[in-house]
Design an enzyme around this catalytic site. Structure first.
Site, PDB file in Angstrom:
ATOM      1  CG  ASN A   1      -1.896   1.117   1.264  1.00 12.18           C
ATOM      2  OD1 ASN A   1      -2.098   1.818   0.285  1.00 12.18           O
ATOM      3  ND2 ASN A   1      -2.485   1.351   2.419  1.00 12.18           N
TER       4      ASN A   1
ATOM      5  CE1 TYR B   1      -5.308   5.710   7.593  1.00  8.49           C
ATOM      6  CE2 TYR B   1      -5.159   3.765   6.224  1.00  8.49           C
ATOM      7  CZ  TYR B   1      -4.970   5.110   6.392  1.00  8.49           C
ATOM      8  OH  TYR B   1      -4.449   5.853   5.376  1.00  8.49           O
TER       9      TYR B   1
ATOM     10  N   GLY C   1      -7.169  13.385   2.746  1.00  6.43           N
ATOM     11  CA  GLY C   1      -6.055  14.143   3.286  1.00  6.43           C
ATOM     12  C   GLY C   1      -5.363  14.954   2.222  1.00  6.43           C
TER      13      GLY C   1
END
Length: 720
Positions: free
Chosen positions: A182, A552, A691
């Site tokens: 990832n 998360y 983000g």
């Protein structure tokens, strides 16, 4: 409306599902399936539904109970009832559900959706331009990979739960079809110091800051093409300072040869300062013109701000000045790299600190370009054990000590993937029963574990030759020698993380406590208990496996839409839960409520310690370019309360009428409030799409409305 129905009480009955899992028998599911079939036929007869549910329960076997058996008994009893047409509706519904499940795993269907330009496919990612060939190729490969993985690779329970919307297996277009990782913190310092190789080119350690930044851009492009998530350059000012020193020494040598002695220092500093600015400007332009192999600009974060040396300070200022200036003759806001500025007491937080002037420049930059976000050194160290920037958007690494050296290591570590739990689904199905919520929660979290173990195991099946930049040439910190193809050492001993995601904490609490629960301490504790429970499971799994499991607070771009849409289809429009058409991401305060930044920070701060795998807080402001002191007040307030804070402020600009502020949302994008301009070539519309920043005017999101905290359109996050 979902209600409780009679269940066997003399034994604990379990049901075997199609995917092989066993779950507790729940007669309410039978009742509600019958009720939905009756509603489809326009029949309102609650007594009939309840009586038929009792008949079905009474005619079920005591043992060997499975879904096909239950369905067969329901169909038989309905056919023999006074409403045989309901049986038809029920059978058709089951057939449609089975067909939907098959279509989700059907490659031709997946490709047809892509060719038909299904918005949920082509507009899923705010920074992928679906009109260009390389992105279309990536979307085609992704459609095939998703369908194939669901049908032929994933554990049946995981695939079924994903298709049903109980969990979300992130980035299914890449992993597990390919054993890709990832996101990561690139070991930039090690690669620049020791050299690396890209293709057939062996690259030596740079001899100037300009060469160093050029090498960083190439490293980023290659890393982004070898994984599917974000990547970060941590402490960029401190990493680049030694190469700026080489520039300084060269200029000092020239000064000694060509200028009077009293001007040596001024000459060398002036020339070095120019070199630093040019290098940082080149890096910004190069990153924004890069395309990775998956058809998008690399999702990259640049961390800086803690260096106190003269060169480190100069690099910090150059990064900020370049961003403030903007890109091109029209000075567009750069989307990448994401800038993260480190705040630290004694370094730059307060007026007496040596780098306080750089903080002032960071404030100016944030009011004009929305970046940088800020990290609070002391709070982050308290939560994670040490300081580092996130891996891309918000995915953090915990402190990890290499058992071979006894030293803490961050650079070169990575995340192996995310699986997210649909909390509102569990809360809706619990129907006001907290005990039932926890029973379902504990059942479904086991599917998340199975999904993440499968995901990590698939990453272990990669070989070093699959991604030389990662495994052989230093991006992942270690360097596998030729002849060694195993990648196990890169992930072992909890060096790599895997992430337990969640979504809809607000909606889950709303199901039990109503839509204004934020000031209800019992409700707040319920939501904290959820993230505590997730943390307990993550810690337990970490102790049992080679991987570091972390919670998360998930970036979720189209997932906020996907879960909400699926739950609305299943349960109908439930006020303040499914009727909004989105679920609230992370532990964020309900975006429909107007609260001050201080109230929002205070409310959200309690969740951070239980979400070490990733988090970010946002505060929304009016235009701040003439009032940076207001933003500084929030940064200072947040410093001892939260570790990671983002700024959302209107920075849209129209080049037709020179309007600066906030564009208005429309069905297809955004328009200038002054002249109505919607032309993406003559306006600069920048919104927070997770983000990261994004330009929704040029790359629309699903339904054109997924902006995380932007004014009035505030509910989305990116898949990383």
């Amino acid at each position: 409306m979902w209600v409780e129905s009679p269940v066997r009480t003399h034994v604990e009955t379990v049901v075997t599902k199609r995917d092989g899992r066993t779950v507790s028998f729940d007669a309410a599911k039978i009742y509600n399936a019958i009720t939905l079939a009756m509603e489809d036929q326009g029949i309102d007869d609650a007594d009939f539904a309840l009586d038929l549910t009792r008949e079905v329960v009474d005619n079920l076997p005591e043992t060997d109970l499975d879904i096909p058996t239950i369905q067969r008994v329901v169909e038989d009893r309905l056919m023999a009832s006074r409403y045989p047409e309901v049986a038809r509706a029920y059978i058709e519904y089951r057939h449609d559900r089975d067909k939907e499940r098959e279509l989700a795993m059907d490659i031709p269907t997946a490709l047809h959706r892509l060719i038909a330009r299904d918005k949920t496919v082509v507009n899923e990612n705010a920074n992928k331009d679906a009109t260009v060939f390389n992105t279309q190729r990536d979307l085609t490969a992704g459609a095939v990979a998703k369908a194939y993985a669901l049908k032929h690779m994933m554990p049946p329970a995981v695939a079924n739960a994903h298709i049903k919307g109980e969990i979300h297996f992130h980035d299914l277009d890449y992993n597990p079809f390919q054993p890709m990782t990832n996101c990561c913190l690139i070991d930039i310092a090690g690669m620049l110091r020791d050299g690396f190789q890209i293709g057939n080119a062996r690259v030596e350690s740079p001899r100037s800051i300009q060469t160093a930044t050029a090498q960083i851009a190439q490293i980023i492009a290659n890393v982004a093409s070898s994984q599917y998530g974000g990547c970060s350059v941590d402490r960029a000012d401190e990493v680049l300072a030694p190469y700026a020193q080489i520039n300084y020494e060269k200029h000092m040598a020239d000064a000694k040869r060509w200028v009077p002695q009293e001007k040596w220092e001024d000459y060398a500093r002036t020339k070095t300062s120019k070199d630093i600015y040019d290098a940082m400007q080149s890096l910004e332009y190069e990153i924004n013109t890069l395309y990775s192999s998956n058809g998008q600009t690399p999702f990259v974060t640049l961390g800086f701000g803690l260096g106190t040396g003269e060169l480190e300070r100069e690099i910090q200022k150059a990064i900020l000045k370049v961003r403030i200036k903007g890109i091109g003759k029209d000075h567009y806001t750069a989307i990448f790299p994401k800038l993260v500025f480190g705040l630290r007491r004694g370094v730059n937080l307060e007026p007496q600190d040596p780098n306080y002037d750089v903080k002032q420049l960071a404030l100016e930059c944030s009011t004009k370009r929305m970046y940088p976000d800020v990290l609070s050194y002391d709070k982050l160290t308290e939560i994670e054990g040490d300081y580092k920037v996130p891996m891309g958007c918000r995915s953090f690494l915990p402190k990890w000590v290499d058992p071979e050296t006894g030293e803490a290591v961050n650079a070169g570590r990575m995340n192996l993937g995310v699986c997210t739990l649909n909390l509102p689904r569990i809360a809706i199905e619990a129907r006001g029963d907290v005990a039932k919520f926890w029973k379902l929660f504990h059942e479904r979290i086991q599917i998340v574990r199975e999904a993440l173990m499968f995901r990590a195991g698939r990453c272990e099946e990669a070989v070093a030759d699959n991604a030389p930049i990662l495994y052989r040439h230093g991006a992942f910190g270690k360097r596998a020698p030729q002849g060694v193809n195993s990648v196990h050492e890169f992930f072992a001993n909890q060096r790599a993380t895997v992430s337990v995601g969640y979504i809809g904490l607000y909606e889950a609490a709303t199901a039990f406590f109503g839509p204004k629960w934020e000031t209800n301490r019992e409700a707040k504790e319920f939501t904290l208990d959820i993230v505590r429970a997730l943390t307990d499971y993550a810690n337990k799994w970490t102790s049992e496996t080679p991987y570091w499991f972390s919670v998360y607070s998930t970036p979720s771009e189209s997932l906020t839409d996907r879960f909400a849409r699926m739950d609305r289809q299943k349960f109908g429009a439930i006020k303040d839960i499914t009727d909004k058409e989105y679920y609230t991401n992370s532990f964020h305060y309900d975006v429909r409520k107007k609260v001050t930044p201080f109230e929002k920070i205070e409310f959200e701060s309690e969740y951070e310690p239980f979400t070490k795998g990733g988090f970010i807080h946002y505060c929304e402001y009016p235009k701040l370019t003439h009032n940076p002191e207001a933003l500084e007040a929030v940064w200072d307030y947040a410093y001892d309360r939260v570790a990671y804070l983002g700024t959302n402020t209107p920075i849209d600009r129209c080049y037709e009428c020179d309007f600066e502020g906030e564009f208005l949302p429309t069905e297809d994008g955004f328009k200038c409030p002054e002249c109505g301009n919607t032309d993406p070539d003559t306006c600069d519309v920048v919104k927070r799409t997770c983000g990261y920043l994004g330009n929704p005017q040029k790359r629309p999101m699903v339904h054109g409305r997924h902006v995380e905290i932007s004014s009035r359109v505030k509910h989305m996050d990116l898949d990383e």
